[in-house]
Design a protein around this motif. Structure first.
Motif, PDB file in Angstrom:
ATOM      1  N   MET A   1     -16.673  10.792  -3.989  1.00  0.00           N
ATOM      2  CA  MET A   1     -16.266   9.584  -4.693  1.00  0.00           C
ATOM      3  C   MET A   1     -14.760   9.647  -4.953  1.00  0.00           C
ATOM      4  O   MET A   1     -14.270  10.625  -5.514  1.00  0.00           O
ATOM      5  N   PRO A   2     -14.008   8.620  -4.548  1.00  0.00           N
ATOM      6  CA  PRO A   2     -12.547   8.634  -4.770  1.00  0.00           C
ATOM      7  C   PRO A   2     -12.203   8.451  -6.258  1.00  0.00           C
ATOM      8  O   PRO A   2     -13.002   7.952  -7.042  1.00  0.00           O
ATOM      9  N   SER A   3     -10.993   8.836  -6.590  1.00  0.00           N
ATOM     10  CA  SER A   3     -10.502   8.637  -7.959  1.00  0.00           C
ATOM     11  C   SER A   3     -10.342   7.151  -8.250  1.00  0.00           C
ATOM     12  O   SER A   3     -10.353   6.319  -7.333  1.00  0.00           O
ATOM     13  N   ALA A   4     -10.152   6.827  -9.514  1.00  0.00           N
ATOM     14  CA  ALA A   4      -9.908   5.431  -9.892  1.00  0.00           C
ATOM     15  C   ALA A   4      -8.637   4.904  -9.228  1.00  0.00           C
ATOM     16  O   ALA A   4      -8.534   3.721  -8.934  1.00  0.00           O
ATOM     17  N   VAL A   5      -7.684   5.776  -8.983  1.00  0.00           N
ATOM     18  CA  VAL A   5      -6.432   5.372  -8.331  1.00  0.00           C
ATOM     19  C   VAL A   5      -6.681   5.010  -6.874  1.00  0.00           C
ATOM     20  O   VAL A   5      -6.180   4.010  -6.372  1.00  0.00           O
ATOM     21  N   ALA A   6      -7.473   5.797  -6.187  1.00  0.00           N
ATOM     22  CA  ALA A   6      -7.688   5.597  -4.755  1.00  0.00           C
ATOM     23  C   ALA A   6      -8.888   4.703  -4.442  1.00  0.00           C
ATOM     24  O   ALA A   6      -9.114   4.376  -3.277  1.00  0.00           O
ATOM     25  N   LEU A   7      -9.645   4.302  -5.460  1.00  0.00           N
ATOM     26  CA  LEU A   7     -10.837   3.497  -5.243  1.00  0.00           C
ATOM     27  C   LEU A   7     -10.530   2.209  -4.481  1.00  0.00           C
ATOM     28  O   LEU A   7     -11.248   1.833  -3.559  1.00  0.00           O
ATOM     29  N   VAL A   8      -9.446   1.538  -4.865  1.00  0.00           N
ATOM     30  CA  VAL A   8      -8.989   0.363  -4.117  1.00  0.00           C
ATOM     31  C   VAL A   8      -7.920   0.859  -3.156  1.00  0.00           C
ATOM     32  O   VAL A   8      -6.925   1.468  -3.580  1.00  0.00           O
ATOM     33  N   ARG A   9      -8.123   0.604  -1.902  1.00  0.00           N
ATOM     34  CA  ARG A   9      -7.213   1.099  -0.861  1.00  0.00           C
ATOM     35  C   ARG A   9      -5.792   0.568  -1.080  1.00  0.00           C
ATOM     36  O   ARG A   9      -5.603  -0.595  -1.433  1.00  0.00           O
ATOM     37  N   ALA A  10      -4.809   1.403  -0.885  1.00  0.00           N
ATOM     38  CA  ALA A  10      -3.401   1.016  -1.013  1.00  0.00           C
ATOM     39  C   ALA A  10      -3.026   0.024   0.076  1.00  0.00           C
ATOM     40  O   ALA A  10      -3.631  -0.014   1.153  1.00  0.00           O
ATOM     41  N   ALA A  11      -2.019  -0.772  -0.217  1.00  0.00           N
ATOM     42  CA  ALA A  11      -1.515  -1.743   0.759  1.00  0.00           C
ATOM     43  C   ALA A  11      -0.886  -1.019   1.942  1.00  0.00           C
ATOM     44  O   ALA A  11      -0.414   0.111   1.822  1.00  0.00           O
ATOM     45  N   LYS A  12      -0.860  -1.700   3.067  1.00  0.00           N
ATOM     46  CA  LYS A  12      -0.162  -1.161   4.233  1.00  0.00           C
ATOM     47  C   LYS A  12       1.324  -1.097   3.905  1.00  0.00           C
ATOM     48  O   LYS A  12       1.830  -1.890   3.092  1.00  0.00           O
ATOM     49  N   PRO A  13       2.053  -0.175   4.514  1.00  0.00           N
ATOM     50  CA  PRO A  13       3.473  -0.018   4.192  1.00  0.00           C
ATOM     51  C   PRO A  13       4.277  -1.318   4.291  1.00  0.00           C
ATOM     52  O   PRO A  13       5.111  -1.592   3.432  1.00  0.00           O
ATOM     53  N   GLU A  14       4.029  -2.142   5.306  1.00  0.00           N
ATOM     54  CA  GLU A  14       4.795  -3.385   5.440  1.00  0.00           C
ATOM     55  C   GLU A  14       4.468  -4.368   4.313  1.00  0.00           C
ATOM     56  O   GLU A  14       5.342  -5.111   3.855  1.00  0.00           O
ATOM     57  N   GLU A  15       3.238  -4.356   3.836  1.00  0.00           N
ATOM     58  CA  GLU A  15       2.866  -5.201   2.698  1.00  0.00           C
ATOM     59  C   GLU A  15       3.528  -4.689   1.416  1.00  0.00           C
ATOM     60  O   GLU A  15       4.040  -5.458   0.605  1.00  0.00           O
ATOM     61  N   ALA A  16       3.522  -3.378   1.235  1.00  0.00           N
ATOM     62  CA  ALA A  16       4.186  -2.781   0.067  1.00  0.00           C
ATOM     63  C   ALA A  16       5.684  -3.067   0.096  1.00  0.00           C
ATOM     64  O   ALA A  16       6.274  -3.413  -0.929  1.00  0.00           O
ATOM     65  N   LEU A  17       6.289  -2.936   1.269  1.00  0.00           N
ATOM     66  CA  LEU A  17       7.719  -3.213   1.399  1.00  0.00           C
ATOM     67  C   LEU A  17       8.039  -4.641   0.977  1.00  0.00           C
ATOM     68  O   LEU A  17       8.955  -4.883   0.191  1.00  0.00           O
ATOM     69  N   ALA A  18       7.282  -5.589   1.475  1.00  0.00           N
ATOM     70  CA  ALA A  18       7.518  -6.997   1.131  1.00  0.00           C
ATOM     71  C   ALA A  18       7.348  -7.224  -0.369  1.00  0.00           C
ATOM     72  O   ALA A  18       8.150  -7.918  -1.007  1.00  0.00           O
ATOM     73  N   HIS A  19       6.333  -6.619  -0.956  1.00  0.00           N
ATOM     74  CA  HIS A  19       6.077  -6.779  -2.391  1.00  0.00           C
ATOM     75  C   HIS A  19       7.229  -6.219  -3.237  1.00  0.00           C
ATOM     76  O   HIS A  19       7.738  -6.898  -4.129  1.00  0.00           O
ATOM     77  N   PHE A  20       7.625  -4.992  -2.954  1.00  0.00           N
ATOM     78  CA  PHE A  20       8.647  -4.354  -3.788  1.00  0.00           C
ATOM     79  C   PHE A  20      10.037  -4.940  -3.547  1.00  0.00           C
ATOM     80  O   PHE A  20      10.835  -5.040  -4.486  1.00  0.00           O
ATOM     81  N   GLU A  21      10.323  -5.360  -2.333  1.00  0.00           N
ATOM     82  CA  GLU A  21      11.592  -6.054  -2.102  1.00  0.00           C
ATOM     83  C   GLU A  21      11.626  -7.371  -2.871  1.00  0.00           C
ATOM     84  O   GLU A  21      12.649  -7.739  -3.437  1.00  0.00           O
ATOM     85  N   ARG A  22      10.506  -8.066  -2.901  1.00  0.00           N
ATOM     86  CA  ARG A  22      10.425  -9.326  -3.657  1.00  0.00           C
ATOM     87  C   ARG A  22      10.678  -9.075  -5.138  1.00  0.00           C
ATOM     88  O   ARG A  22      11.408  -9.810  -5.781  1.00  0.00           O
ATOM     89  N   ARG A  23      10.072  -8.035  -5.690  1.00  0.00           N
ATOM     90  CA  ARG A  23      10.283  -7.724  -7.108  1.00  0.00           C
ATOM     91  C   ARG A  23      11.763  -7.448  -7.391  1.00  0.00           C
ATOM     92  O   ARG A  23      12.285  -7.883  -8.414  1.00  0.00           O
TER      93      ARG A  23
END
Length: 132
Positions: A1-23
């Motif tokens: 069983m994954p941890s609460a942190v890993a339970l929801v899969r992380a975004a793909k790197p390009e999605e994360a990049l777009a999100h954090f650049e937007r912020r």
């Protein structure tokens, strides 16, 4: 069983990049703002959008007090169209900076929110100015 942190899969790197650049296009942090105010050329207008009473009790040095409800076209005409505004209020529990950002964006201005507001500023150990 994954941890609460890993339970929801992380975004793909390009999605994360777009999100954090937007912020980063929408937010400024207290440390960068302090550094710009004290060590660099100030190329933005820092707006304290709280009430005049709260501003007088303690505000970020070099900030201009303009309560969010008073951000109207007539008052903003003195600023060039390409002015960048950084807005702040009390902190994460206050949405005055969001209201100010909406008003400024509707008037066609570039705007960023100061993450944490006054409380974030104090948390970083930076001093407030007081108006007598």
């Amino acid at each position: 069983m994954p941890s609460a942190v890993a339970l929801v899969r992380a975004a793909k790197p390009e999605e994360a990049l777009a999100h954090f650049e937007r912020r980063l296009r929408l937010e400024a942090d207290c440390w960068d703002t302090h550094y710009a105010l004290t060590e660099q050329i100030q190329d933005f207008v820092l707006l304290d959008v709280r009430s005049p009473d709260l501003y007088n009790q303690g505000h970020i040095p070099k900030a201009i007090n303009l309560p969010h409800g008073k951000i109207i076209a007539r008052k903003m005409r003195e600023y060039p169209d390409d002015t960048l505004f950084v807005v702040y209020c009390a902190g994460p529990h206050c949405n005055g900076a969001n209201k100010a950002a909406v008003r400024l964006a509707k008037l066609g201005y570039q705007v960023k929110e100061l993450i944490g507001g006054v409380e974030g500023w104090k948390d970083e150990g930076f001093k407030l100015a007081v108006t007598p």
